[in-house]
Design an enzyme around this catalytic site. Structure first.
Site, short mmCIF file in Angstrom:
data_model
loop_
_atom_site.label_atom_id
_atom_site.label_comp_id
_atom_site.label_asym_id
_atom_site.label_seq_id
_atom_site.Cartn_x
_atom_site.Cartn_y
_atom_site.Cartn_z
CG LEU A 26 -19.89 3.20 26.81
CD1 LEU A 26 -19.85 4.35 27.81
CD2 LEU A 26 -21.01 3.43 25.81
N GLY A 27 -16.29 1.79 23.96
CA GLY A 27 -15.26 2.22 23.02
C GLY A 27 -14.33 3.25 23.63
CD GLU A 150 -8.99 2.71 27.30
OE1 GLU A 150 -8.18 2.80 26.34
OE2 GLU A 150 -9.93 1.91 27.32
CB CYS A 391 1.45 -16.73 13.45
SG CYS A 391 2.61 -17.09 14.78
CG HIS A 525 1.10 -11.97 14.67
ND1 HIS A 525 -0.11 -12.59 14.47
CD2 HIS A 525 1.83 -12.82 15.44
CE1 HIS A 525 -0.12 -13.76 15.09
NE2 HIS A 525 1.05 -13.93 15.69
CD GLU A 527 -1.84 -9.95 12.61
OE1 GLU A 527 -0.98 -10.15 11.73
OE2 GLU A 527 -2.06 -10.77 13.54
#
Ligand code: GLN
Length: 553
Positions: A26-27, A150, A391, A525, A527
């Site tokens: 559901l995110g 969460e 990488c 990495h 990103e």
């Protein structure tokens, strides 16, 4: 109970527990991250944490097909990709103490049991496992206003039960003025009835109540707007104030979620729950600006990502996001063409790559698809297409040059074969904050890579130096192998320069091709550190170069 549990009472952090129901995916991560960001826009200091009920110690050894991307923190934890959402939305760097799994919890409990710490007690899920979870929730908190925790999975999962019990107890210990339960559910839309259905949400809340948890707020995902009478109904049946039933309508871009939540009044309601004043003005302009660019870009650029998990985009979550961020910085939409590298092994690469303006080869492990990645890199090099190798992608770029330019046909990585020319080899020793880390080829696979943030020193005479604008950088790593310095001279003669190294000069960190418009390979990495409001400079520059390339066609 440990010291941590007692320490917390002197601390004023408020805890928000986020659970999910009805269906998975559901995110929840996005919802938690967006709520954190909305609270930040009101001037609060936040922290986000993920509690994963699975039995792996961390997701590091799981297949990306099982779990999606493995996110890496600065302090070297391999964690759930939701921590990536947390960082991208809140800008707060996640830490080792922000991610826990049942595997880790049990490992701690069993270690204590072996040490004799429990003084002869029978070890049980309640209280020993639940206490360990509580300690995790309450540990390492300083001056945060809100800690958002969460809980992975869906309410009703067997694995999740100790977590629900633990958060129930934390709320009991701290009192409701320092704790809040938010439950994320789905309101399915039934087209034949033309209605949103509330029953699954009611059942999900009932399930939560069985565990002794009464949610204080519901965030209801839906495809169409939630009518007021349905809101009323949900509120009544779920025992929740009507204004705490928050509609979370599907949006066209994830970066609209904080704005949408704020419009729904989620931040005001959270403050009201805790009985604290909510600063009048929420500054959401950074999200509004981002959404404006996403909705009306000045142009579009197509970039190929050549990898082996292209069927499951969650496996490349941060790369996807970082390319989007690079696009936002250039006011362009980046259209990603996901290419399964195995296809390039059997077919003419032109079939797949002729229409792209940039090629990115991401990180990876193992044999499958590597030759296809090498084909893509050769294509980028020979056709002057902007190339970013991350990488494994960087390691393959070095192998490509050694094979196809130097002529060393057996150039390979010892990850895949021990009899080859070891252009990329196993790293057995390296420096970590002044101390030496050692590994052997027979060691455990879990948690033993070179992990987390490491500094690199850039060559001032390089493209990357002009991109970063500084000589010293710190980036996150997750690899076991490295480019073998022994080949540096041969590489340089073949047009590929090592332009960044570890501070001791032993480990190559970045390679580039000065004869190419934009060809960069990085051992780390980038990103993982990109954010929509602070895009990573390498991605900004790579997207820019790709845009320029497409203009030349
Ligand atoms: N498999 C390679 C290594 O372990 C690259 C890892 C990666 O791309 N993250 O060095």
């Amino acid at each position: 109970m440990s010291e941590n549990n007692t320490n917390i009472n002197s601390n004023k952090a408020k805890f928000i527990f986020i659970t999910g129901g009805v269906v998975s995916s559901l995110g929840k991560g996005l919802a938690s991250a967006s709520l954190a960001s909305v609270l930040q826009s009101r001037g609060f200091k936040v922290r986000l944490r993920k509690l994963d009920p699975y039995l792996n110690v961390d997701p590091g050894t799981m297949s990306p097909y099982q779990h999606g991307e493995v996110f890496v923190t600065d302090d070297g934890t391999e964690a759930d990709l939701d921590l990536g959402h947390y960082e991208r939305f809140s800008g707060v760097p996640a830490k080792r103490t922000d991610s826990i799994t049942t595997g880790k919890i049990y490992m701690r409990v069993i270690e204590k049991e072996r040490r004799g710490d429990y003084l002869g007690a029978t070890i049980q899920v309640i209280p020993h496992v639940t206490n360990e979870i509580k300690d995790f929730i309450l540990s390492d908190i300083t001056d945060e206003d809100f800690v958002l925790c969460e809980i992975g999975g869906t309410v009703g999962d067997i694995e999740g039960q100790p977590y629900l019990e633990a958060i129930r107890q934390v709320a009991y210990d701290l009192g409701r003025e320092r704790s809040m339960f938010i439950h994320l559910t789905l309101l399915p839309y039934i087209p034949t009835a033309g209605e949103l259905k509330t029953k699954p949400t009611q059942h999900s809340v009932k399930k939560l109540q069985e565990y002794g948890i009464q949610p204080d707020m519901l965030v209801c995902r839906s495809q169409i707007p939630l009518p007021q009478n349905e809101k009323k109904k949900i509120a009544l049946f779920c025992n929740i104030r009507e204004e705490n039933v928050i509609a979370a309508l599907d949006v066209d871009t994830i970066y609209q979620v904080p704005v949408a939540y704020s419009h729904e009044g989620i931040d005001r309601q959270v403050c009201k729950h805790f009985g604290i004043p909510c600063p009048e003005e929420a500054d959401l302009s950074k999200w509004e600006n981002i959404v404006k660019i996403i909705r009306a870009p000045e142009g579009e650029v197509k970039i190929a990502v050549v990898g082996k998990y292209t069927q499951l985009l969650e496996a490349y979550k941060s790369i996807n996001e970082a390319l989007t961020h690079g696009g936002i910085a250039n006011k362009y939409k980046v259209r990603i063409k996901w290419i399964d590298s195995e296809l390039l092994e059997k077919n003419d690469p032109d079939l797949y790559l002729a229409d792209v303006s940039g090629i990115l080869v991401p990180g990876g492990f193992g044999q499958r698809g590597t030759e296809g990645k090498i084909v893509a890199i050769q294509y980028a090099r020979e056709n002057n297409i902007p190339f970013l190798g991350i990488c494994y992608g960087m390691q393959m770029a070095v192998i490509e040059t050694m094979r196809n330019v130097v002529g060393l046909k057996n150039a390979y990585t010892t990850e895949l074969s021990s009899t080859c020319e070891p252009v990329v080899g196993l790293m057995t020793e390296w420096d970590k904050e002044g101390a030496k880390e050692h590994r052997s080829k027979d060691g455990d696979l879990g948690g033993t890579m070179r992990l987390g943030a490491y500094p690199s020193v850039l060559d001032k005479n390089s493209l990357v130096y002009s991109i970063y604008g500084t000589e010293n950088i710190s980036e996150r790593h997750r690899h076991r192998y490295e480019v073998n310095m022994k080949y540096a001279d041969q590489l340089e003669k073949a047009g590929m320069k090592i332009v960044a190294k570890s501070p001791d000069g032993k480990l190559p960190e970045i390679v580039e091709r000065p004869d190419h418009p934009w060809f960069i390979g990085v051992q780390f990495h980038p990103e993982l550190k990109s954010k929509p409001f602070a895009p990573h400079p390498l991605f900004v520059s790579f997207v820019r170069a790709s845009i320029d390339k497409s203009r030349l066609i």
